[in-house]
Each structure stands twice: as structure tokens, then as C-alpha cells.
Design a protein around this motif. Structure first.
Motif, PDB file in Angstrom:
ATOM      1  N   GLU A 175      14.273   1.932   5.492  1.00 14.62           N
ATOM      2  CA  GLU A 175      14.138   0.468   5.418  1.00 14.62           C
ATOM      3  C   GLU A 175      13.668  -0.109   6.753  1.00 14.62           C
ATOM      4  N   ASP A 176      14.182   0.421   7.866  1.00 18.47           N
ATOM      5  CA  ASP A 176      13.741  -0.049   9.187  1.00 18.47           C
ATOM      6  C   ASP A 176      12.266   0.247   9.408  1.00 18.47           C
ATOM      7  N   ALA A 177      11.823   1.430   9.001  1.00 18.16           N
ATOM      8  CA  ALA A 177      10.408   1.788   9.140  1.00 18.16           C
ATOM      9  C   ALA A 177       9.546   0.858   8.292  1.00 18.16           C
ATOM     10  N   SER A 178      10.016   0.506   7.116  1.00 16.68           N
ATOM     11  CA  SER A 178       9.279  -0.431   6.261  1.00 16.68           C
ATOM     12  C   SER A 178       9.192  -1.805   6.908  1.00 16.68           C
ATOM     13  N   ASP A 179      10.284  -2.238   7.523  1.00 24.06           N
ATOM     14  CA  ASP A 179      10.282  -3.536   8.204  1.00 24.06           C
ATOM     15  C   ASP A 179       9.320  -3.550   9.391  1.00 24.06           C
ATOM     16  N   VAL A 180       9.243  -2.453  10.121  1.00 26.69           N
ATOM     17  CA  VAL A 180       8.304  -2.361  11.247  1.00 26.69           C
ATOM     18  C   VAL A 180       6.869  -2.434  10.728  1.00 26.69           C
ATOM     19  N   GLY A 181       6.600  -1.749   9.633  1.00 29.84           N
ATOM     20  CA  GLY A 181       5.271  -1.796   9.035  1.00 29.84           C
ATOM     21  C   GLY A 181       4.893  -3.191   8.582  1.00 29.84           C
ATOM     22  N   THR A 182       5.843  -3.903   8.007  1.00 30.65           N
ATOM     23  CA  THR A 182       5.593  -5.279   7.584  1.00 30.65           C
ATOM     24  C   THR A 182       5.317  -6.171   8.789  1.00 30.65           C
ATOM     25  N   THR A 183       6.072  -5.980   9.856  1.00 35.87           N
ATOM     26  CA  THR A 183       5.868  -6.766  11.073  1.00 35.87           C
ATOM     27  C   THR A 183       4.481  -6.523  11.664  1.00 35.87           C
ATOM     28  N   ILE A 184       4.065  -5.276  11.697  1.00 39.91           N
ATOM     29  CA  ILE A 184       2.733  -4.958  12.202  1.00 39.91           C
ATOM     30  C   ILE A 184       1.664  -5.582  11.314  1.00 39.91           C
TER      31      ILE A 184
END
Length: 76
Positions: free
Chosen positions: A35-44
Motif C-alpha cells: 500500500e505504501d508503494a502504491s501511495d508513492v506511485g500515486t504521489t509521483i
């Protein structure tokens, strides 16, 4: 144009809601990491949209300034 970019940012940010498809079935630390990796991808992704927005505004402003300079009356 501003409204289109705003809609694009909202749609891009809304993809972060819920558990991503790839994280289903995971538990504990693995789920948190996914989930954290997904959030980082969304932020980018949202950051890139904002960068495109700024670039488009800069190009439009520059085009407007050039047009105004080209269409002004010469001094007598």
C-alpha cells in the motif's frame, strides 16, 4: 484548460483510495509495504501531472506575451 488539469489531478489522486488490486491477499507487513508503494506511485503520478500543468501554463503565457508584443502599435 485549467479545469481539465484540475480534473486530471483529482482523478489521479482518487486512484489511491482503497487497497490496490496487486495488494489483495497480502497481510501484515507485506500489505503495508504494498500500500505504501502504491501511495508513492500515486504521489509521483500527481506530481508529474502538476509539472505538465506548470509547463503548459508557462508555454501559454509565453505565447501570449509574444503575441502581445507582436501586435502592439509601433511608437511614433
Amino acid at each position: 484548460m485549467q479545469i481539465l488539469f484540475l480534473i486530471w489531478v483529482i482523478l489521479g489522486a482518487s486512484t489511491a483510495s482503497g487497497t490496490p488490486e496487486g495488494c489483495r491477499g497480502l497481510t501484515g507487513e507485506d500489505l503495508k509495504l504494498c500500500e505504501d508503494a502504491s501511495d508513492v506511485g500515486t504521489t509521483i503520478g500527481v506530481g508529474l501531472i502538476v509539472a505538465f500543468w506548470v509547463a503548459a501554463d508557462f508555454i501559454l503565457a509565453l505565447t501570449y506575451v509574444i503575441y502581445r508584443l507582436a501586435s502592439r502599435q509601433p511608437r511614433a
